[in-house]
Every structure is written in C-alpha cells, then in structure tokens.
Design an enzyme around this catalytic site. Structure first.
Site, mmCIF file in Angstrom:
data_model
loop_
_atom_site.group_PDB
_atom_site.id
_atom_site.type_symbol
_atom_site.label_atom_id
_atom_site.label_comp_id
_atom_site.label_asym_id
_atom_site.label_seq_id
_atom_site.Cartn_x
_atom_site.Cartn_y
_atom_site.Cartn_z
ATOM 1 N N GLU A 246 61.789 -22.499 -53.408
ATOM 2 C CA GLU A 246 63.055 -22.843 -54.052
ATOM 3 C C GLU A 246 63.685 -24.089 -53.465
ATOM 4 O O GLU A 246 64.348 -24.845 -54.169
ATOM 5 C CB GLU A 246 64.030 -21.662 -53.943
ATOM 6 C CG GLU A 246 65.304 -21.850 -54.702
ATOM 7 C CD GLU A 246 66.147 -20.586 -54.739
ATOM 8 O OE1 GLU A 246 67.047 -20.511 -55.585
ATOM 9 O OE2 GLU A 246 65.912 -19.680 -53.925
ATOM 10 N N SER A 362 73.854 -15.861 -48.999
ATOM 11 C CA SER A 362 75.224 -16.189 -48.615
ATOM 12 C C SER A 362 75.279 -16.841 -47.240
ATOM 13 O O SER A 362 74.321 -16.773 -46.455
ATOM 14 C CB SER A 362 76.089 -14.923 -48.609
ATOM 15 O OG SER A 362 75.693 -14.065 -47.555
ATOM 16 N N GLU A 364 76.868 -15.868 -44.669
ATOM 17 C CA GLU A 364 76.728 -14.863 -43.613
ATOM 18 C C GLU A 364 75.262 -14.576 -43.318
ATOM 19 O O GLU A 364 74.848 -14.447 -42.158
ATOM 20 C CB GLU A 364 77.457 -13.577 -44.011
ATOM 21 C CG GLU A 364 78.980 -13.695 -44.063
ATOM 22 C CD GLU A 364 79.479 -14.385 -45.323
ATOM 23 O OE1 GLU A 364 80.677 -14.676 -45.395
ATOM 24 O OE2 GLU A 364 78.664 -14.630 -46.246
#
Length: 392
Positions: A246, A362, A364
């Site tokens: 990706e 994310s 985090e």
C-alpha cells in the site's frame, strides 16, 4: 549524476500526458482522490482504460504478467509526472496497486491467469473487505466467517468503510474459516464476486457530501473454493503482505499532490491578505519545509527501507495533511464556516483529513508499532485494541 534513460522516460511520460489530457479528458484534471472518489467516476474509468491501452498500468509488475517491469526510479517518475499534470485519480488503485502484486506473490497460476489481465485492462474493479464494525484498527479480531459447502465458500458477516464497493465488481475478503479460531489464526483471504443475491452494499454518506465508503453485508454469499489466495488459514500473512504494497512509490505522487495543495493555499492566502499575518506566513513556510523533508525521507526509504519506515511515513503525512486543512480554514476565515450548497475544495480537505490519522492504521497503532518493534519498549497492557493490533 542524472540517469539519461530516466530523464528520457520522464519526457516520455510528460509528453504522453500533455498529448492525451485534452478534449473531454481535460475537464477531469484534479478530480477524484480521497474524499472525492465520487467525482466523475465513469469519465475517470474511461481515462483509466485509456492509460491501460497505452501501457500505463502495472508499471512495476513483472513483464511475464503483462506489466512494464519498470525500475523503482521510473515508477517514481511516472507518479510524480502524473501528479504534476493534475491528471484525475485512477479508479482501480486497490486492484492494480494492492491485489495485483498480492496475486503475483501468493496466487495460483489459475488465479493469475483469471484476474491479472482484467486488473491491468481496468475491466474489473476491486474493493477491500478488511474493516468491520468491531474490527477496525484491531484487524485480527474479524468475525466475518466462511465455510466450505462442496466446491464453494459460503460467507456470512459484515464489512465497513469499504471504499467504492458500490462501484466495484469484486471484493477481497479477510474471513475466519476455522471454527473456534481467534486473532490471526484461522483466517483466509478470499476473492468474492459482488454481483450476487447474498451481498448487500449500503453507501455511507460523509460530511463532505460524498458516499465513497460503504457497508457490505454477506448473507450466504458464495465464491468458488479455489478462490482462496495462499493457504487456507494463512490469510493473515497474505493480508499483511498486501498492506505492505500500500505504501510504495505512489507516495511520491501523493506528495506532489500535497505540494500543489499547499501552493494553491499560498495563492489564496496571498489573494485575501491572510498571508500578511506573520503567524499564517510562518505556518505556510513550516508546511513547505516539512513537505520537503517528507520527500527526502520517502526517497531514502524506497532505496533502503528501514524498520518502522512505513509507520513513520504514515504518522508524518497524515498529521501534515491535517494541519494543512486546519490552516486552510484559518486562511478562509469566517467564509470557511459556510456550506453553500456543498463543501468547497478547502472545506472538503479539512473535513476529510480528519480521517487521515485513522484509516490505514491509526496514529496510536503506528506509535505502538514503533515503540515495540523498533525501540523495543515494553508492550501495552493486553486489553487495549491498539496493543493487540501492534502485536499482529
């Protein structure tokens, strides 16, 4: 020293784009992309098929699978020139950039023969069935299930935030195929046709006014038993390999797009007087410097990937893009609060960029990956979803 063959290739790409982004296709400049994938889909599909006809798809694929077999440097050049020309976003990124390389690495000869040509020609569009209502960042807790029934898999479950599912022909699905399994074990990577009675696609309307994301419901949906990529139960390995594809050379093109956005915002700030504010001017210059640092780091990572490079890149560009959106609202001032009748370019950027630090892993999660895998710090307590995903 500049490689003359690369410079010749750059001129080839630039000349082709100049010659073909004309007439009906000239109106597509700048259309599509994150938050705007609903724009002129059919017209962009026609453009994407023109690219395919002239050999501008599968640039990095091996030639034996119909690709161009270009070097990383040449792939970077293509994406840079494509972005600089303001050509429209392509419509089959998930098929060409993610699934195609995954099939080349893990697919059977029959799967490659069946799917690679139609991905290259943009005859069949693909979407990604990973996230679920209870398994977004914590991908290993997917609950969509598939069981063998004769020579077919029967799939039941739900996926969410599925980009462009309402306009796709196929979906690659991470599903639990081993009863009683948990976490990464017992998952398989399935290829499932979307046009069948057992699948319902429901678009999700966004704050930006588009509906590029969808919920996908599987109720007894079926796909052939031989359409599992890799070994049955080894889907986690395949799914993670796909995510590795990706963040490749197309990120350089993404940064050229960021550069254009920043340049356009500078023009707006200069035109309406916002740039006369020293704080605004300082923030604009800081974004310019940070973008140049991003480019240097991206080039360095492509040449010699370092541990955690993907996580660092995701953290940096996602937060940079959010700050750009926030600054755009400050530059617009009170007019940025008005939606008449739809969000304009800068409002869409601000609203959609709020998701930049969530999708694709994310902040985090990226920080946990860096802390645990790169810095060797103690793991988070087992209960937190971000800790679970960082272990995946």
């Amino acid at each position: 020293m500049t490689d003359t063959s690369d410079e010749k290739f750059r001129l080839e790409v630039r000349s082709w784009l100049d010659a073909h982004l004309v007439g009906e296709f000239a109106a597509l400049r700048g259309l599509g992309g994150p938050g705007r994938d609903h724009q002129a889909h059919e017209e962009r599909l026609a453009w994407n098929r023109l690219l395919a006809e002239h050999g501008w798809t599968g640039l990095g694929w091996p030639t034996e699978y119909g690709g161009r077999g270009l070097s990383i440097a040449q792939q970077v050049i293509f994406h840079e020139e494509y972005a600089r020309s303001d050509a429209p976003a392509t419509v089959n990124h998930l098929g060409e950039q993610l699934l195609g390389p995954t099939l080349i690495a893990f697919g059977t000869p029959e799967q490659k023969e069946r799917f690679l040509p139609t991905i290259l020609s943009v005859e069949e569009l693909w979407c990604q069935g990973y996230s679920e209502p209870g398994a977004g960042s914590d991908l290993a807790s997917v609950s969509t299930r598939a069981r063998l029934d004769g020579d077919e898999w029967v799939v039941d479950g739900q996926k969410i935030w599925t980009s462009m599912a309402h306009l796709s022909d196929w979906i690659f699905v991470l599903a639990r195929t081993e009863a009683g399994s948990s976490r990464q074990a017992g998952l398989s990577f399935l290829l499932v046709p979307l046009d069948q009675p057992g699948i319902e696609v429901r678009p999700i309307e966004q704050l930006t006014g588009g509906s590029e994301f969808n919920e996908v419901f599987f109720t007894g949906a079926r796909t052939s038993a031989d359409l599992v990529v890799g070994e049955v139960g080894d889907g986690w390995k395949v799914a993670m390999a796909l995510l590795g594809f990706e963040r490749g050379v197309s990120t350089l093109g993404q940064q050229v797009g960021f550069q254009r956005e920043l340049g356009d915002l500078v023009s707006v700030a200069t035109g309406n007087g916002a740039a006369d504010d020293p704080l605004v001017a300082s923030r604009l210059e800081r974004l310019r410097i940070e973008l140049e640092v991003m480019r240097v780091n991206a080039l360095r990572s492509l040449g010699s990937p370092a541990a955690g490079a993907e996580s660092i890149a995701k953290l940096v560009w996602a937060n940079w893009h959010q700050r750009l959106g926030e600054l755009a609202m400050d530059v617009l001032g009170p007019s940025g609060l008005l939606l008449e009748p739809d969000a304009d370019r800068w409002q869409r950027l601000f609203l959609f960029s709020r998701a930049d630090t969530i999708y694709g892993g994310s902040d985090e999660i990226q920080k946990n990956i860096l802390a645990e895998r790169v810095l060797g710090l103690p793991r988070e307590p087992k209960g937190s979803p971000s800790a679970q995903e960082a272990r995946a």
